[in-house]
Structure formats: C-alpha cells, structure tokens
Design an enzyme around this catalytic site. Structure first.
Site, PDB file in Angstrom:
ATOM      1  N   GLU A  32      36.669  37.832  40.463  1.00  0.00           N
ATOM      2  CA  GLU A  32      37.943  38.023  39.754  1.00  0.00           C
ATOM      3  C   GLU A  32      38.493  39.426  39.979  1.00  0.00           C
ATOM      4  O   GLU A  32      39.709  39.608  40.103  1.00  0.00           O
ATOM      5  CB  GLU A  32      37.777  37.740  38.254  1.00  0.00           C
ATOM      6  N   HIS A  71      40.401  39.767  43.112  1.00  0.00           N
ATOM      7  CA  HIS A  71      41.767  39.236  43.004  1.00  0.00           C
ATOM      8  C   HIS A  71      42.773  40.285  42.543  1.00  0.00           C
ATOM      9  O   HIS A  71      43.973  40.110  42.743  1.00  0.00           O
ATOM     10  CB  HIS A  71      41.805  38.096  41.991  1.00  0.00           C
ATOM     11  N   ARG A 105      41.396  19.561  37.120  1.00  0.00           N
ATOM     12  CA  ARG A 105      40.741  19.929  38.363  1.00  0.00           C
ATOM     13  C   ARG A 105      39.384  19.242  38.537  1.00  0.00           C
ATOM     14  O   ARG A 105      38.941  18.963  39.638  1.00  0.00           O
ATOM     15  CB  ARG A 105      40.558  21.439  38.361  1.00  0.00           C
TER      16      ARG A 105
HETATM   17  N1  BES Z   1      41.974  31.715  40.413  1.00  0.00           N
HETATM   18  C1  BES Z   1      40.790  31.033  40.045  1.00  0.00           C
HETATM   19  C2  BES Z   1      40.921  30.222  38.773  1.00  0.00           C
HETATM   20  C3  BES Z   1      41.508  28.865  38.989  1.00  0.00           C
HETATM   21  C4  BES Z   1      40.711  27.846  39.447  1.00  0.00           C
HETATM   22  C5  BES Z   1      42.825  28.615  38.735  1.00  0.00           C
HETATM   23  C6  BES Z   1      41.263  26.604  39.655  1.00  0.00           C
HETATM   24  C7  BES Z   1      43.365  27.386  38.951  1.00  0.00           C
HETATM   25  C8  BES Z   1      42.574  26.358  39.407  1.00  0.00           C
HETATM   26  C9  BES Z   1      39.643  31.998  39.842  1.00  0.00           C
HETATM   27  O1  BES Z   1      39.731  33.173  40.559  1.00  0.00           O
HETATM   28  C10 BES Z   1      38.435  31.290  40.374  1.00  0.00           C
HETATM   29  O2  BES Z   1      38.365  31.077  41.547  1.00  0.00           O
HETATM   30  N2  BES Z   1      37.522  30.895  39.490  1.00  0.00           N
HETATM   31  C11 BES Z   1      36.380  30.115  39.891  1.00  0.00           C
HETATM   32  C12 BES Z   1      35.121  30.880  39.704  1.00  0.00           C
HETATM   33  C13 BES Z   1      34.921  31.813  40.859  1.00  0.00           C
HETATM   34  C14 BES Z   1      33.819  32.773  40.633  1.00  0.00           C
HETATM   35  C15 BES Z   1      34.655  31.080  42.142  1.00  0.00           C
HETATM   36  C16 BES Z   1      36.357  28.880  39.031  1.00  0.00           C
HETATM   37  O3  BES Z   1      36.974  28.910  37.969  1.00  0.00           O
HETATM   38  O4  BES Z   1      35.763  27.903  39.432  1.00  0.00           O
HETATM   39 ZN    ZN Z   2      39.486  32.984  42.568  1.00  0.00          ZN
END
Ligand code: BES
Ligand code: ZN
Length: 902
Positions: A334, A337, A832
């Site tokens: 995060e 990002h 999702r």
């Molecule tokens: N930007 C994503 C969050 C997200 C995930 C928004 C799906 C919309 C749809 C965040 O940066 C992310 O990738 N989170 C991952 C965990 C990460 C450590 C791989 C997640 O939520 O699975």
């Molecule tokens: Zn991400």
C-alpha cells in the site's frame, strides 16, 4: 454498444464535500460543490452517482468568473418569468438505471468552452449493511459495548456511492473535505489531509474541516469517523526530499498495542521509498487504519491507508510468522501505491497493472530492506511468478492490457494477471535493463507524470531514454503485455554440432489438448524473450534476446560444458524445457544451484509434465532431491505441486503409493523439525516448520496427525494449553481432522466466538472447516451465514475453506447452488470475491458429471457479474483435470511402481 465513459466535455477542478454520517441510524447526508471547467461547450452535466438520494430541488449551477464571482444562478424550480434571458435553467435530471450509473443534468443552454462552473447539491444515502462506498462498521469495545464507525472504500467505482462525482481515474481534482462527528465518546474524524479546524456543529456534533488536498483521483479519497487510538512516529525524509511528517497507525483502542510492527515497518519502508524513487512524500501526514470490516486486504487511499485487521495488526504473543509476513508485505504494497497509483495513476482501468503490478513488485523491494533474512526475492517467485504462471497458462487468461468498460469488468481485472503477471514482467524488465537503469527510469516516469495519469508507453519511453539504442524496450514489452500467455522455450542440441544448442519457443498451455488461435494475437503467441543462462564453466549469467519473429536462437557452447541452466533465477516470464540429457545433468547438479534456480527447476518440471510436455519421471526424480532440501522456498513450490497431484490422484488406485512417496520425501525434514520453535530461531526456519508440518499432515503422516490431535485435545481440555502461534493452524486444522468430534468442534466454536483477535479468529474458522463430519460441516454452513458469527468480509473465505475439505466440497457446492439468489442479494454480483469462489470450490472436480452440474448452474444464472472470467476458468480447470487423469495416471503409476519401495 453502451458508452460507459463520461463525455469529455467537462473536467472537475475542485470538490467541496460535507459528509454527516449518522452512527445510530446508519444513514448519512451530504452536500457537495463541484467546480469544473468546460473543455467543449455542452448543455449537460454528466456525473456518476449510485444509491444516493439526490435532493433535486437543491441543485444549483453557477457560472464562475475568472475571479470566482457568480454571474448566473439556476436551479430546477426557478421562476422563469423573473429570470434574466440568458440565465441557465435545469431542464431535466435523469439518473440512468443501468450500470452506467450516471446522473445527467440537462440545461436549457450551453455552458461555454473555457468557462468554469460549479454544481451544488444535497443528498443522502445509506451506510448500513454495506461494505463498499461509505459504509458502517461495528465492533465490541473492551467494556463489551457495541461501537459503530463510518468508513469508506471506493476503488474502483464506489466513490459515486458517497458523493456525485466524475468517477474516472484520470479526472483528477482537489478536495476540501468536511466531516461531522459525534462530539463525545472519543470520536475523531479522518480524511486524506490533516485537520485544520474544528467547530461545534450542533448540540452533539462537531464539524471537522480538512486541508485542501493535492490533485487526485476520486477512488483515492477516504472518510472515516471512528473512536480509534493510534501510535505515532515522525518520518525523517532523506536529505532534500521533503519535510518531516507524522506517521500514525490507528486501531480500536483495545488493539492499539498491536500497531507497533506496522508502525516500525511502515516507517522504514516509507523512508526507503522516498530514497529509492528520489521523490518526496507529498502530503502533510500519513495514517494507516485497521478497520474491523473491510472488503479487501487493504486500500491505498492517499494519506489515509485502510486495512482489514489481519493485514496490519500484529501481536508478538499471538501472531504467527506468516501473519508477520502478511502485515509487512501488505504495508509495503500500500505504501508503494503512494507513488504508483496515487501520485501517478493509470489513465484508465485497462492499464491497472501500472498500479497493481508496480505496487506488487515494489513491495518486495521494500520488505527486503527491512527484513534482509526473509528471502523476499525468492519468495516473490512462488507468491507472484508461479501464481501468474498458473492463471496465464489457460485459454481463459487475458492480455495484461485489456479492454474494460463497465463496473463488473473493472472489478474483474483486479486479478492475478494485473497483480502477479504485472509484477513478474517488471521484475523481468528490471533484470534485463539492469537495476540502476530501472530505478532511474522509474523515477523519470514518475517525475514526468506527477499528479497526472500515465500509460504503459510512458514507462517504456522513460526507460528507453536510459538504455539508448541497445534495445527497444517498447517492442520487447509489447510482446508480453499485448497478448496473453507465455512461452516455453525448448532447448535441444543442434543437428550438425553437439556444441551448439538450438532454442525454439511455443506457447505454454496447461491443458495438453488446447491450441491457441494464432490469429487472436498480433504476435501470433510468440514473444521476444530475454534468454539468460549459466553453465558449470561460467556462473555469470549471459543474456541474449530471442526475437518473436525468429524461429530459432542458437547458442554456442564450450565443449567442456557439463550443464547449462536457462532462465537464471527464473527472472524471465517463461518456462524452460530441455532434452533428456540436459534435464538429467541439471537434476544431478541440483544441490549446487541457487534457491531460486532450484525452485524454478521444480516448478518447470512439474508443470511441463502436467501439460504433457515432459515425462513425469523428471519432476518425480527431481522431487527426490527434496530429501536434502532445507530451504522453505523450493519446499513450498514442491508442496503445491505435490498437493495438486494429491487432489487429482486421491480417488485412484495410485494414491497409496503416491502418498508413500511423498511421506518418504518428508521424513528427513520431519526428523529435524520440532513442533515448537526455539527461542531466536531464524524467521525462515519457523516458516519452513509450518510448510513441512502442513504437508506431512495433508498426506496423513500418522505421527504428525497424532501429534496434532493430541495438541488439539489438550487445548480443548484446558485453554491454557494453547498451541504456539506458528503451529496453531496446523494443530487446529489437522487436529480437527484427526480427532475432532462434536465435542472438540463445539468448544472451538465457543472459543472462536469469544476471541477478539482477527488473526486468531481466522485460524479458528479454518480449523472448524476441517471437521470430518458432514453434519458438523453443514451446521457450520448455516452458522456462517449469520453475520453475528462470521463477518461478511470473512464469509466467502469461510465457504472456500469448508469446500477445501474433501468431506465438505459437495456440501458447499450444493449449498451455494441452492442459496445463490440469497448470496447474490447480500453481496451483489459486482463483488470481487463472489465470482472467484466458483473456481475455488470446483477445483478438485474430475469428472463429466460435475462439469455438467457446473454448466447447468451457469445456464440457470447467466448473469455472472464480475465473475464472468472466473466461470470460464472454472470450466477450463475441470476439463483439464478430466483430461489429465485420462493421460497421466498410467505414467505416474509406472514410475511409482519402479521407484517407491513400500
Ligand atoms: N488497490 C487495492 C485494493 C483493491 C482491491 C481495490 C480490489 C479494489 C479492488 C490494494 O492496493 C490491494 O491491492 N490490496 C490487496 C492486498 C495487497 C497486499 C495485494 C487486496 O486487497 O487484496
Ligand atoms: Zn494494490
């Protein structure tokens, strides 16, 4: 064709947002003022809005002079006779009922190009029973009181559920946020920027004003009203890279003491990123918040990063080494990002990989800085590269840059391709241009696009400037990003000379029957491959490009070469197949390879055999090397391959021998490993313990199952006998599997309900899913539907963990089909995880009858929402399983008969 894009006539400049959540009713009200510029004259204002009750009479549109003075006012119910002739009137307000989610305000005349206007409106909405948009979350305080908070999660298309807006990532604007919070009970309000004012709003409420933000995308805004506590550090940026700023981690007051790890790791990582990118962190503060109900793992909302509790809270007393790795990597992700995604955003969701692939790659560099002994480079190979390889070896995959338009398609692209393939391609790129060129190129790319949005080409061009005419970055990368899949390279000895190797390429597909339609791709499923290799004579990797439009690549060998290993450390996004002799030289030399090379050999061999590209004798012989393997990474690669075979062979006559084979491989490691870690044991030893014990229990090693059973029993008898946190999941899962009766199950369930810690709770839920009794499991299915017991954020994982139990698979499959309407009603088809659940539940299906059940189910509910490609994957997986059994059972049987002594 429906056009989902907003017209490109207007661009937002500034949002004034006031939100007033009601923590008692679970509703909220809002007022918004959007200032926008007219790019092309138009008589309509088209915004996104969903689930909001817009107060139509409150809508006002003002023309702003250059100095910001109003010259015309209009609203819906203006008295026309008293109006000036040229005043703007609202003719119509239309909210589209389809998935465009538009709010369309039609005016009686054009707004003029070059002018600035503002639109103002009041509205209200619902936070209750939601976990996206602006929503409500509840938890129970230490005193046993129910506390409610308001929080938000908008990516990708849910900002429109909190305020009407231009909800597209490249429509960046500045935000001035005001939040209303309760005045008492320790409530605070948080948003992206820092608080600049607080005033009494009414008798019981306070109005909090935040500083105006930098330009950013709608999906990055965040609004929280909660009663959380925090720990804090001041970040000291490296020289000339910005001013010191406060960094805080918030959690429910009772869990404040679990924020220490995230705070420490986050502080180090953020300092590293500032230095690595050579770009300062642009906001005045950075907060991270642990939210009791959160739809994904975490979200990079700028300056106010949100997490689910398991992904950020850590307690040295109850968290396992795996929990620790999870927290560090999610924080690393995060925070990456903040630059990739926030400062520079992809223009449109079709290039999501620029956000997610980057954050996924950079997270490993970040965590590696903090925990040098975690082998992050090697862990990448299993967690990302091999994960991507799996999805991308199927016809149902998609190119990394893919057309997406509606909210379902946009949600679906948050998948292994954008994340793990994206990250793997960046790793390959970094490897062939060199670390320093990569770093400088990335900095260039960021600097060129600050506060803006970018396309893949912008990245390639930035790097190209640094490599000169050595290579054409765009031409190389296009072959990887514009078509799906990846190649297997085939290494043979040239016909005319034994000192020359001849390399050809072929798309790698897991199902041996599949053929790709070459017409589908501009590159005909051929890639420009950075071929690297080492030999016994030269450990320094050599690099040669194999252009997609050449048929072969020749490599001259020194006549004294004894072995040659391609794709050094599996840095490239491709598999390598060799002739028999070359394979056998590699196997003989196994111990001398790097961890990454050992891992790559195991993974390639198993997958090539799976796809009928290689005799199963190769991976099985190679597996025998595991007897002396002591590193966790090759073991984990092997574990997933061995586990996959277990799923396929389980119901066949071959299984007992196969089981024997795997247990024999495990014995030396089992003898070395105690169940309890010693004090100061290295991190990866602790990680290895978990992998080995799990694999042994999974293959029903009698002594391991007995040990797990005893440890569970003694915990059930006395809760003081709590298993060490590292092996808690082994004890709960396999103890339950081995000795769990109604009694054990009920006690675990009771303790689950009383437990406060989210990570510990997750281990309980998983353990409960390992009961061997269908009646316990179906009771569990019923209990899990009650959100008092299982939070909605955990529901889908609970179902998949029950279905992962062979006794539970059929139960869950029936349950999901019987209750599909209710489940969809609760989660929505845009969720999702919902669609992804289907391939998870069905992954072990191996016959036509099951395949038909799936087809019937999909036909009955044709609308798959965000799960459309997940359904395709599910069908393809099962077809592949069926074919696999028809073709491989005999080979494996023969090898085992010859090589395994019972
Ligand atoms: N930007 C994503 C969050 C997200 C995930 C928004 C799906 C919309 C749809 C965040 O940066 C992310 O990738 N989170 C991952 C965990 C990460 C450590 C791989 C997640 O939520 O699975
Ligand atoms: Zn991400």
């Amino acid at each position: 064709m429906v056009n989902y894009m907003l017209p490109n006539t207007l661009r937002p400049d500034h949002y004034d947002i006031l939100l007033k959540p009601n923590l008692v009713t679970g509703n909220f009200s809002g007022r918004i003022n959007i200032k926008f510029n007219v790019i092309h004259s138009t008589n309509e204002i088209v915004l996104h809005s969903k689930g909001l009750n817009i107060h139509r009479n409150s809508i006002r549109i003002n023309v702003l002079n250059k100095g910001g003075v109003l010259s015309t006012v209009s609203s819906l119910h203006q008295n026309e006779t008293t109006d000036k002739k040229d005043s703007i009137k609202i003719m119509n307000i239309i909210e589209t009922l389809d998935d465009r989610e538009f709010l369309n305000i039609e005016l009686n005349q054009e707004m003029l190009e070059g002018e600035q206007y503002e639109v103002i409106m009041d509205y209200d909405g619902i936070m209750k029973n939601k976990i996206n948009g602006f929503y409500w979350s509840e938890y129970v305080s230490e005193k046993g009181e129910k506390r409610s908070i308001a929080t938000s999660k908008f990516e990708p298309t849910y900002a429109r559920q909190a305020f009407p807006c231009f909800d597209e990532p490249n429509m960046k604007a500045k935000y001035s946020v005001k939040l209303v919070r309760p005045t008492y009970d320790n409530y605070i309000a948080l948003s992206n920027m820092d608080q600049i004012n607080e005033e009494q709003y009414n008798e019981n409420e306070t109005l909090v004003t935040f500083k105006e933000s930098v330009p950013m995308s709608t999906y990055l805004t965040c609004f929280i009203v909660c009663d959380f506590a925090y720990t804090e550090r001041i970040i000291q940026p490296p020289k000339n890279l910005g001013e010191p700023f406060p960094f805080r981690v918030y959690a429910t007051p009772a869990q404040r003491n679990k924020t220490e790890l995230a705070l420490e790791v986050g502080a180090k990582i953020i300092q590293f990123y500032i230095d690595y990118f050579q770009i300062s962190y642009p906001l005045p503060k950075l907060d991270m918040v642990a939210i009791p109900d959160f739809p994904s793992g975490a979200m990079e909302t700028w300056g106010l990063v949100t997490f689910r509790e398991t992904a950020v809270l850590y307690s040295p007393n109850t968290s396992s080494v795996l929990n620790k790795e999870r927290v560090a990597t999610v924080v690393g992700h995060e925070l990456a990002h903040m630059w990739f995604g926030n400062l520079v955003t992809m223009k449109w969701w079709n290039e999501l990989w620029l956000n997610e692939g980057f954050a996924t790659y950079i997270e490993y560099l970040g965590v590696d800085q903090v925990f040098k002994d975690w082998e992050m480079e090697n862990q990448f190979i299993i967690a990302e590269l091999h994960r991507a390889f799996e999805t991308d070896a199927k016809l149902s995959s998609h190119p990394i840059v893919v057309n997406v338009t509606n909210p379902d398609e946009i949600t679906a692209v948050f998948d292994a391709i954008s994340y793990s393939k994206g990250a793997s391609l960046l790793r390959m790129l970094r490897n062939f241009v060199g670390n320093e060129v990569f770093r400088q190129g990335v900095t260039k790319y960021l600097n060129k696009n600050l506060y803006g949005s970018a396309k893949s080409e912008d990245l390639y061009e930035a790097i190209q400037e640094l490599v000169g005419d050595q290579m054409n970055v765009k031409d190389i990368m296009y072959t990887w990003t514009k078509q799906m899949g990846y190649p297997e390279i085939i290494v043979e000895v040239a016909e005319n000379s034994t000192d020359v190797l001849k390399i050809t390429q072929k798309r790698f597909l897991l199902n041996a029957d599949d053929v790709s339609d070459k017409e589908d791709s501009v590159y005909g499923y051929r890639w420009t491959i950075p071929i690297t290799y080492i030999t016994n004579l030269d450990p320094e990797p050599k690099l040669k490009f194999f252009p997609y439009n050449n048929d072969t690549l020749k490599i001259q060998l020194d006549p004294n070469t004894k072995w040659i290993k391609f794709n050094v450390n599996q840095n490239g996004y491709y598999r390598v197949n060799y002739n028999k002799e070359l394979w056998s030289n590699l196997i003989d030399n196994y111990q001398n390879f790097s961890i990454a090379d050992r891992t790559s050999l195991i993974n390639d061999a198993f997958n090539l055999a799976y796809a009928k590209r290689l005799d199963y004798g190769v991976p099985l012989t190679l597996s025998q090397k595991l007897i002396n393997e002591s590193d966790v990474v090759p073991w984990r690669t092997a574990s997933s391959a061995l586990y996959r075979l277990k799923e396929l062979l389980h119901d066949s006559e071959v299984y007992p021998k196969y089981q024997q084979f795997v247990l024999q491989l495990l014995q030396p490691s089992l003898q070395k490993i105690n169940w309890e870690p010693e004090e100061n044991e290295p991190h990866l030893h602790r990680h290895l313990r978990i992998s080995i014990l799990k694999l042994a229990c999974e293959f029903e090693d009698p002594r391991c199952l007995e040990e797990a059973g005893q440890r569970l029993k003694s915990f059930v008898e006395d809760k003081q006998n709590v298993p060490h946190q590292d092996i808690r999941s082994v004890v709960f899962n396999y103890g339950m599997w081995s000795v769990g009766t109604q009694k054990e199950w009920d006690i675990l369930w009771e303790r689950y309900l009383l437990e406060d810690d989210a990570q510990v709770k997750a281990t309980y839920r998983n353990g409960l899913a390992h009961a061997r009794s269908t009646s316990l499991l179906s009771r569990y299915l019923t209990l899990a539907w009650n959100p008092q017991y299982v939070r909605r954020q955990d529901y889908v994982t609970t179902l998949t963990s029950i279905s992962g139990n062979p006794i539970g698979t059929q139960l869950v499959w029936d349950y999901v089909r019987d209750n599909w309407d209710a489940i969809v009603k609760e989660f929505g088809l845009n969720d999702r995880y919902l669609g992804r659940m289907i391939p998870d539940i069905t992954e072990s299906f191996t016959n036509e009858r099951k395949l038909n059940e799936m087809k019937d189910f999909f036909a009955k509910y044709p609308n798959a929402g965000a799960g459309a490609s997940a359904r395709k994957q599910a069908i393809e997986n099962v077809k592949t399983n069926i074919k696999w059994l028809e073709r491989n059972l005999l080979d494996i049987k023969n090898w085992l008969d010859k090589n395994v002594k019972v």
